[in-house]
Design a protein around this motif. Structure first.
Motif, PDB file in Angstrom:
ATOM      1  N   SER A 225      48.905  10.624 -49.084  1.00  0.00           N
ATOM      2  CA  SER A 225      47.779  11.562 -49.147  1.00  0.00           C
ATOM      3  C   SER A 225      46.499  11.039 -48.516  1.00  0.00           C
ATOM      4  N   CYS A 226      46.427   9.756 -48.218  1.00  0.00           N
ATOM      5  CA  CYS A 226      45.221   9.200 -47.605  1.00  0.00           C
ATOM      6  C   CYS A 226      45.616   8.003 -46.744  1.00  0.00           C
ATOM      7  N   GLN A 227      44.657   7.499 -45.963  1.00  0.00           N
ATOM      8  CA  GLN A 227      44.965   6.403 -45.044  1.00  0.00           C
ATOM      9  C   GLN A 227      45.423   5.161 -45.786  1.00  0.00           C
ATOM     10  N   ALA A 228      44.869   4.948 -46.977  1.00  0.00           N
ATOM     11  CA  ALA A 228      45.273   3.766 -47.758  1.00  0.00           C
ATOM     12  C   ALA A 228      46.759   3.819 -48.090  1.00  0.00           C
ATOM     13  N   ASP A 229      47.287   5.029 -48.345  1.00  0.00           N
ATOM     14  CA  ASP A 229      48.718   5.174 -48.619  1.00  0.00           C
ATOM     15  C   ASP A 229      49.543   4.788 -47.391  1.00  0.00           C
ATOM     16  N   TYR A 230      49.082   5.230 -46.206  1.00  0.00           N
ATOM     17  CA  TYR A 230      49.780   4.869 -44.974  1.00  0.00           C
ATOM     18  C   TYR A 230      49.730   3.355 -44.749  1.00  0.00           C
ATOM     19  N   ASP A 231      48.571   2.784 -44.982  1.00  0.00           N
ATOM     20  CA  ASP A 231      48.415   1.338 -44.769  1.00  0.00           C
ATOM     21  C   ASP A 231      49.351   0.545 -45.679  1.00  0.00           C
ATOM     22  N   ASP A 232      49.454   0.972 -46.940  1.00  0.00           N
ATOM     23  CA  ASP A 232      50.359   0.296 -47.878  1.00  0.00           C
ATOM     24  C   ASP A 232      51.807   0.403 -47.405  1.00  0.00           C
ATOM     25  N   LEU A 233      52.186   1.588 -46.942  1.00  0.00           N
ATOM     26  CA  LEU A 233      53.546   1.801 -46.443  1.00  0.00           C
ATOM     27  C   LEU A 233      53.839   0.897 -45.256  1.00  0.00           C
ATOM     28  N   PHE A 234      52.906   0.813 -44.344  1.00  0.00           N
ATOM     29  CA  PHE A 234      53.149   0.036 -43.131  1.00  0.00           C
ATOM     30  C   PHE A 234      53.122  -1.465 -43.399  1.00  0.00           C
ATOM     31  N   GLU A 235      52.391  -1.889 -44.426  1.00  0.00           N
ATOM     32  CA  GLU A 235      52.454  -3.295 -44.831  1.00  0.00           C
ATOM     33  C   GLU A 235      53.847  -3.627 -45.335  1.00  0.00           C
ATOM     34  N   ARG A 236      54.418  -2.730 -46.139  1.00  0.00           N
ATOM     35  CA  ARG A 236      55.792  -2.937 -46.631  1.00  0.00           C
ATOM     36  C   ARG A 236      56.769  -2.911 -45.463  1.00  0.00           C
ATOM     37  N   TYR A 237      56.510  -2.030 -44.514  1.00  0.00           N
ATOM     38  CA  TYR A 237      57.368  -1.926 -43.324  1.00  0.00           C
ATOM     39  C   TYR A 237      57.376  -3.250 -42.558  1.00  0.00           C
ATOM     40  N   GLU A 238      56.212  -3.837 -42.384  1.00  0.00           N
ATOM     41  CA  GLU A 238      56.132  -5.110 -41.664  1.00  0.00           C
ATOM     42  C   GLU A 238      56.775  -6.248 -42.442  1.00  0.00           C
ATOM     43  N   GLU A 239      56.768  -6.169 -43.753  1.00  0.00           N
ATOM     44  CA  GLU A 239      57.336  -7.234 -44.584  1.00  0.00           C
ATOM     45  C   GLU A 239      58.848  -7.115 -44.721  1.00  0.00           C
ATOM     46  N   LYS A 240      59.368  -5.862 -44.799  1.00  0.00           N
ATOM     47  CA  LYS A 240      60.763  -5.681 -45.165  1.00  0.00           C
ATOM     48  C   LYS A 240      61.677  -5.259 -44.009  1.00  0.00           C
ATOM     49  N   ILE A 241      61.150  -4.481 -43.065  1.00  0.00           N
ATOM     50  CA  ILE A 241      62.000  -3.920 -42.017  1.00  0.00           C
ATOM     51  C   ILE A 241      61.881  -4.670 -40.692  1.00  0.00           C
ATOM     52  N   LEU A 242      60.672  -4.869 -40.222  1.00  0.00           N
ATOM     53  CA  LEU A 242      60.503  -5.512 -38.921  1.00  0.00           C
ATOM     54  C   LEU A 242      61.117  -6.911 -38.827  1.00  0.00           C
ATOM     55  N   PRO A 243      60.999  -7.766 -39.862  1.00  0.00           N
ATOM     56  CA  PRO A 243      61.601  -9.101 -39.745  1.00  0.00           C
ATOM     57  C   PRO A 243      63.105  -9.077 -39.518  1.00  0.00           C
ATOM     58  N   LYS A 244      63.771  -8.026 -39.988  1.00  0.00           N
ATOM     59  CA  LYS A 244      65.215  -7.910 -39.799  1.00  0.00           C
ATOM     60  C   LYS A 244      65.570  -7.485 -38.381  1.00  0.00           C
ATOM     61  N   GLN A 245      64.579  -7.060 -37.610  1.00  0.00           N
ATOM     62  CA  GLN A 245      64.822  -6.554 -36.261  1.00  0.00           C
ATOM     63  C   GLN A 245      64.186  -7.448 -35.190  1.00  0.00           C
ATOM     64  N   SER A 246      64.081  -8.723 -35.479  1.00  0.00           N
ATOM     65  CA  SER A 246      63.393  -9.635 -34.559  1.00  0.00           C
ATOM     66  C   SER A 246      64.074  -9.692 -33.185  1.00  0.00           C
ATOM     67  N   ASN A 247      65.408  -9.643 -33.163  1.00  0.00           N
ATOM     68  CA  ASN A 247      66.106  -9.680 -31.870  1.00  0.00           C
ATOM     69  C   ASN A 247      65.812  -8.430 -31.048  1.00  0.00           C
ATOM     70  N   LEU A 248      65.763  -7.290 -31.730  1.00  0.00           N
ATOM     71  CA  LEU A 248      65.458  -6.042 -31.036  1.00  0.00           C
ATOM     72  C   LEU A 248      64.021  -6.053 -30.512  1.00  0.00           C
ATOM     73  N   ILE A 249      63.093  -6.547 -31.317  1.00  0.00           N
ATOM     74  CA  ILE A 249      61.699  -6.632 -30.877  1.00  0.00           C
ATOM     75  C   ILE A 249      61.588  -7.538 -29.650  1.00  0.00           C
ATOM     76  N   ASP A 250      62.334  -8.638 -29.652  1.00  0.00           N
ATOM     77  CA  ASP A 250      62.334  -9.531 -28.486  1.00  0.00           C
ATOM     78  C   ASP A 250      62.843  -8.803 -27.247  1.00  0.00           C
ATOM     79  N   ALA A 251      63.911  -8.034 -27.417  1.00  0.00           N
ATOM     80  CA  ALA A 251      64.486  -7.307 -26.282  1.00  0.00           C
ATOM     81  C   ALA A 251      63.508  -6.253 -25.758  1.00  0.00           C
ATOM     82  N   LEU A 252      62.843  -5.583 -26.660  1.00  0.00           N
ATOM     83  CA  LEU A 252      61.874  -4.566 -26.239  1.00  0.00           C
ATOM     84  C   LEU A 252      60.659  -5.208 -25.580  1.00  0.00           C
ATOM     85  N   ALA A 253      60.257  -6.365 -26.079  1.00  0.00           N
ATOM     86  CA  ALA A 253      59.146  -7.090 -25.458  1.00  0.00           C
ATOM     87  C   ALA A 253      59.514  -7.500 -24.036  1.00  0.00           C
TER      88      ALA A 253
END
Length: 294
Positions: A225-253
């Motif tokens: 409902s507000c930007q703070a909610d989005y920020d909290d979601l994306f912090e969790r995203y960076e902590e839980k999802i992105l680290p599992k995709q490090s090889n893909l991030i490297d390939a995209l980079a």
């Protein structure tokens, strides 16, 4: 489909009781949008056969379902019900008659006329040499109309955009690879479900790639409902999802480093409210390439 779009289709088809080929509908409606409409009723992309609107094609199919138009011998024409409705829209009809008096050609000659007058619409055409019959000046104008800008790394949302507006933004920025980071690439907005978007990209010479592993599960997106909610979601995203995709991030980079023009897409127009920004930030940290919002 808006009332203006509906009226425009009906008025165009009323100009010839014997009907119009699908390509003629596209070209005449393009000319109408460019030169005669008070405001454009459709947008067009430079596709394999010149200016083309998937939205217009969809609306034609809808009017056929409504029994206002019909397809006979590969031509679109009005039904009796459609002809009756044209009588009630004289102002639009006058503008279409003006167009028909200015543009009297049909078929291949109509295609060539549009290509000569609007060279940008032919930059991806597979038939430009054949239709223009060696007209070197026209073919040169088409090549010169091709956008030269190259955006190495871009962010684009489709919220509030037509498929045609979206595609032209990709073309204008020299994008050759579109990376869709939605978990489930299904959209209620026409043109942005996976198959339709992928086909549209192919028609404008852009490679579409879907990376569901970079998406956010739908249950995580509830009650934002507000930007703070989005920020909290994306912090969790960076902590839980992105680290599992490090090889893909490297390939995209590595892909971005090739400077081929890569765009990351999702729904939101505001990049601060879309997780694609976190994906892009991870790539920027590896490449030093800053993203441009397009």
């Amino acid at each position: 489909m808006t009332s203006k779009q509906k009226n425009s289709i009906l008025c165009l088809l009323s100009l010839d009781p014997e009907g119009f080929k699908p390509v003629e509908v596209q070209k005449f409606m393009f000319l109408y949008a460019q030169e005669f409409a008070k405001e454009p009723v459709y947008e067009f992309m430079p596709c394999s056969y010149g200016c083309y609107s998937s939205t217009l094609r969809k609306d034609m199919e809808r009017l056929q379902e409504m029994r206002l138009i019909k397809e006979v011998n590969k031509k679109w024409m009005l039904t009796d019900e459609g002809q009756f409705e044209v009588v009630t829209i004289p102002a639009t009809m006058r503008r279409f008659r003006d167009m028909s008096r200015r543009y009297t050609v049909r078929g291949d000659d109509l295609i060539a006329e549009v290509y000569r007058r609007y060279p940008y619409c032919a930059i991806n055409s597979k038939i430009k040499e054949e239709r223009l019959k060696g007209d070197r000046a026209a073919l040169k104008a088409i090549e010169e109309a091709r956008p030269t800008k190259k955006t190495p790394l871009a962010s684009i949302g489709y919220e509030g955009r037509s498929l045609e507006n979206y595609g032209n933004a990709l073309i204008a920025n020299g994008i050759t690879v579109l990376c869709d980071v939605r978990k489930n690439p299904i959209s209620r907005k026409y043109g942005f479900s996976r198959s339709t978007l992928e086909n549209a990209c192919k028609d404008i010479h852009i490679e579409y790639r879907h990376y569901p592993e970079l998406g956010v599960p739908s249950y995580e997106r509830q009650d934002l409902s507000c930007q703070a909610d989005y920020d909290d979601l994306f912090e969790r995203y960076e902590e839980k999802i992105l680290p599992k995709q490090s090889n893909l991030i490297d390939a995209l980079a590595n892909l971005v480093a090739l400077d081929v023009g890569v765009a990351f897409t999702c729904f939101e127009s505001n990049p601060a409210q879309c997780h694609r920004t976190r994906v892009i930030n991870a790539i920027t940290r590896k490449t030093g390439v800053e993203a441009e919002l397009i």
